[in-house]
Write a protein that holds these residues in place. Sequence first.
Motif: not given
Length: 467
Positions: A432-447
């Motif tokens: 599971i990827v949690v992005e706390t800034g400006i996001p990139d392309e989604p990746a992972g089982a959940a982004h």
Amino acid sequence: MTADLHRLALSVLQPGFEGATAPDWLRKALGEGLGGAVLFARNVTADTAGLVASLRAENPGVVVAIDEEGGVVTRLEAREGSSFPGNRALGVVDDVALTERVGRQIGRMLAELDITLDYAPSVDVNANPANPVIGVRSFGPTADLVARHSVAYIQGVQGAGVAACAKHFPGHGDTVTDSHLALPTVHASLAELRGRDLPPFEAAIGAGVRSVMCGHLLIPSLDPSMPATLSRTILTGLLREELGFDGMLVTDAIEMKAVAAIYSPGEIAVRALAAGVDAICAGLVTAEGLYEIRDAIVAAVLDGTLPEERLAEAAGRVHALAEWYAAQPRDAEPDDAAGMEAAVRALTITGSARLTAAPLVVEVNTRHNQAIDPNTPTGLAAALGEVLLGTERTSTPDFDERPVVLVVHDAARHPWVRETVAEAVRRRPDVIVVETGIPDEPAGAAHIATHGISKVSAKAVARWLTR
């Protein structure tokens, strides 16, 4: 005459200081007419109200200022994370009523401590995705979005009886350099500046913002020779005369290398005042440093470099802001749900995942810019640990059989972070990827993109993952 000049010169200074109590030199200077003081996370304790009261005991009209943007830039809540998700999250939600509610609660928090001025909001348009210092501190990448949320935020803060400050004039959004470290250049044409960077400031001025902060920025299309902080063309010609701002104009901290690498603190202060500034923010000075700046200002008046009328005008604007604050009612109603509502609504989720067992939280720590207190936590491991006992946090992506939550910041700006995410997904497709800034392309089982770092954003993610 000289005594009066000393008092005038002190009245336009806003120094920071070390410690949770006011040092003797600061109390003495306040008694001599020092007009301001700036609080940072290093000054904040359970008795910050007592600290402010001790400043006001020496000078009841002191302008007490703080950087409390919400989200990643918080001084009052730097140890645990902000109760509000920050500008980019508010821009993603795009509900101006909610932005005003958040601004009002931030203003209420400051009003309870008797703080005069919030050095917020950032009304910069984050036009350059590579920007290392604005990013999620901006409401977004377009002028109209930033303008309407800037107005709402300002109305909220000032509706709570605290002065707001639109920054960083004339716009720090299209830069690739952090002004804490060097002088950024904004290469935009005059037409681009007028169409993109200036409208949020015009909107803020129209909304009655009490203060504007100028940025340490070189903008050749406006003034090819001087940073905005020291440019009469930009500060008096553009901000005062063309845009009509008549409130208190304050510098960004003068120890930032964008200007400190060029001039001494005293010369910066004199040049800024001559350009049209009213208050000099010196984020961290000693007693000797404060009086050196004061003496440089006095000397400049005596030798004719700085007209006394300009210094008196600046002092008058500082006093006018203090008088405005003193006249405001400070009775904003509690709205404890505003921060969490904004954080929840700001989540941008791709994919689906749910945690039923304690995860390993891997924090890929990019270096935040220097406007952010280095101890400000993402808080995700703590938030998940409240629900799933046994949650562990690490900075090393050494995965085991446990569920893995990978926390990244500004992956779109950092190739090595993108590579770390790609490798994690290769090794653990269920990550599971949690992005706390400006996001990139989604990746992972959940982004999950939070669009900022805050305590409430972490709790919002934890709630969704354990729903």
